[in-house]
Design an enzyme around this catalytic site. Structure first.
Site, PDB file in Angstrom:
ATOM      1  N   GLU A 101       0.796  -1.226   0.000  1.00  0.00           N
ATOM      2  CA  GLU A 101       0.000   0.000   0.000  1.00  0.00           C
ATOM      3  C   GLU A 101       0.826   1.272   0.000  1.00  0.00           C
ATOM      4  O   GLU A 101       1.977   1.282   0.407  1.00  0.00           O
ATOM      5  CB  GLU A 101      -0.877   0.018   1.262  1.00  0.00           C
ATOM      6  N   CYS A 134      -1.734  -3.550  14.906  1.00  0.00           N
ATOM      7  CA  CYS A 134      -1.394  -3.194  13.525  1.00  0.00           C
ATOM      8  C   CYS A 134      -1.808  -4.274  12.529  1.00  0.00           C
ATOM      9  O   CYS A 134      -1.488  -5.449  12.694  1.00  0.00           O
ATOM     10  CB  CYS A 134       0.106  -2.934  13.414  1.00  0.00           C
ATOM     11  N   GLY A 139       5.394  -2.472   7.054  1.00  0.00           N
ATOM     12  CA  GLY A 139       6.787  -2.877   7.196  1.00  0.00           C
ATOM     13  C   GLY A 139       7.554  -2.045   8.200  1.00  0.00           C
ATOM     14  O   GLY A 139       7.128  -0.965   8.600  1.00  0.00           O
ATOM     15  N   GLU A 140       8.692  -2.590   8.600  1.00  0.00           N
ATOM     16  CA  GLU A 140       9.583  -1.901   9.527  1.00  0.00           C
ATOM     17  C   GLU A 140      10.814  -1.460   8.725  1.00  0.00           C
ATOM     18  O   GLU A 140      11.654  -2.297   8.353  1.00  0.00           O
ATOM     19  CB  GLU A 140       9.959  -2.853  10.672  1.00  0.00           C
ATOM     20  N   SER A 182       7.782   4.777  17.240  1.00  0.00           N
ATOM     21  CA  SER A 182       6.489   4.315  17.732  1.00  0.00           C
ATOM     22  C   SER A 182       6.660   3.857  19.172  1.00  0.00           C
ATOM     23  O   SER A 182       7.092   2.743  19.424  1.00  0.00           O
ATOM     24  CB  SER A 182       5.985   3.159  16.861  1.00  0.00           C
ATOM     25  N   HIS A 208       4.171   4.396  21.969  1.00  0.00           N
ATOM     26  CA  HIS A 208       2.866   3.824  22.313  1.00  0.00           C
ATOM     27  C   HIS A 208       2.714   3.413  23.775  1.00  0.00           C
ATOM     28  O   HIS A 208       1.722   2.759  24.119  1.00  0.00           O
ATOM     29  CB  HIS A 208       2.534   2.607  21.422  1.00  0.00           C
ATOM     30  N   CYS A 210      -2.556   1.632   8.303  1.00  0.00           N
ATOM     31  CA  CYS A 210      -1.548   0.675   7.821  1.00  0.00           C
ATOM     32  C   CYS A 210      -2.086  -0.713   7.574  1.00  0.00           C
ATOM     33  O   CYS A 210      -2.610  -1.340   8.476  1.00  0.00           O
ATOM     34  CB  CYS A 210      -0.499   0.421   8.882  1.00  0.00           C
TER      35      CYS A 210
END
Ligand code: SAH
Length: 350
Positions: free
Chosen positions: A90, A117, A158-159, A213, A215, A332
């Site tokens: 995406e 996620c 993805g990371e 991130s 969180h 995402c």
């Protein structure tokens, strides 16, 4: 696999063109087309026999726009790209007053396993290549013409720091005048917090904004929603952030998705503020996008407001991220996850 021309620098492309027995000046002609998002058929100033020769062995755009969903609410566009091996990824085009931002993926799927996620639901399938990432940017840039993309965020699936080789090459590529010439300061790279790789990024000599991130305000909560937090403590992540700030002179952005009854209490805000005190940083509060597959819900609007106010009172720079593209699976991995479940025909495209 075909040679992907989009990820090459002009000098690499020149060498490659010469190995095909063609004069080096053809490289610039080809490159001009590539960065316009063009495929071989459109390269009209090149001899037909040259195109015939390279077409079977090279790809001009290793990504192709397969679906395009435009939000009726705010003009956000969600793109689904198909890759040459049949995988899909995406990208999102977001329109702001200050310009157009493109959010791109760096892997097919993701191995990090964050509980909230959608990108990680089926694990990581593979890394994206420099050429695929560049191609996605070129195609997005073509769609927004005549206004060029002004900002990039590596915040799709993805990371990015689990794919440093291709991602770093991509960053050098896309910032170059032979490519889209996007200033590194207009690029944000978001990571779940891999300290060693964050240090490597700091040493790349790029001025990209590092987004982390977080969180959570502590290891216990972080570990309950992000498996990677078991491998790296918050202290280790914050130390790597300090190193990044020191090396680049750039402030770090912390992303914090507010999840009801998990990380959204005022005590959590207080603890977060104490952990970040003295750091050159900004906190981006994100109202959680509900992911049906996971039993986590967004905090209420009122609670988001209270959390923001508490951080502000404690002198932590913070804002709430605007939600865009809610009607087109903006978050995402949501569109891809949806598509893997529902064949295109049944759903009706927007
Ligand atoms: N792997 C990177 C970049 C991709 S995700 C990272 O972890 O940062 C981009 C951002 O969206 C991250 O902050 C991620 O935690 C967040 N995100 C993922 N799912 C979300 C959801 N359902 N609601 C809100 N934010 C989400």
């Amino acid at each position: 696999m075909k040679t992907q021309l989009t990820g090459m620098s002009l000098s690499q492309l020149t060498d490659w063109v010469k190995t095909q027995g063609e004069p080096g000046f053809r490289a610039r002609q080809i490159n001009d087309w590539l960065k316009k998002g063009a495929d071989f058929e459109e390269m009209r100033n090149l001899p037909a026999n040259l195109i015939e020769k390279i077409k079977p062995i090279a790809s001009a755009q290793p990504a192709q726009v397969m679906e395009r969903h435009v939000s009726k609410l705010d003009g956000t566009e969600k793109l689904l790209f198909s890759l040459e091996d049949g995988h899909t990824v995406e990208g999102v085009i977001m329109r702001y007053r200050h310009g157009i931002t493109f959010c791109l993926s760096t892997q097919v799927g993701c191995a990090m396993g964050c509980a909230f996620c959608a990108s990680t639901l089926n694990g990581k399938l593979r890394d994206l290549t420099t050429g695929e990432m560049a191609s996605m940017c070129y195609l997005a840039n073509r769609l927004t013409a005549p206004v060029p993309l002004s900002n990039l965020v590596l915040m799709g699936s993805g990371e990015p720091l689990d794919n440093t080789r291709e991602v770093f090459a991509f960053l050098h590529h896309i910032t170059s005048p032979d490519s889209l010439n996007i200033g590194a300061r207009h690029i944000s790279l978001s990571t779940c917090g891999l300290p060693d790789q964050m240090r490597l990024l700091a040493q790349e000599g790029l001025q990209v904004t590092l987004s982390v991130s977080l969180h959570a305000p502590n290891d216990q909560i972080r570990q309950s929603i992000m498996p990677i937090a078991r491998a790296h403590s918050m202290d280790a992540v914050l130390d790597a952030c300090r190193y990044y700030i020191q090396q680049t002179g750039r402030r770090v952005v912390f992303e914090y998705a507010l999840i009801r009854d998990v990380n959204d209490s005022l005590d959590n805000a207080q603890e977060l503020a104490s952990r970040l005190r003295g750091m050159q940083c900004h906190v981006n509060l994100i109202p959680l996008n509900d992911v049906k597959e996971r039993a986590l819900r967004a905090s209420t609007k009122a609670q988001v407001e209270r959390f923001l106010n508490r951080l502000t009172e404690l002198n932590i720079s913070a804002t709430v991220r605007r939600q865009l593209g809610d009607d087109i699976f903006g978050a995402c991995g949501q569109l891809r996850a949806q598509r893997l479940k529902t064949p295109l025909m049944e759903e009706g495209r927007s």
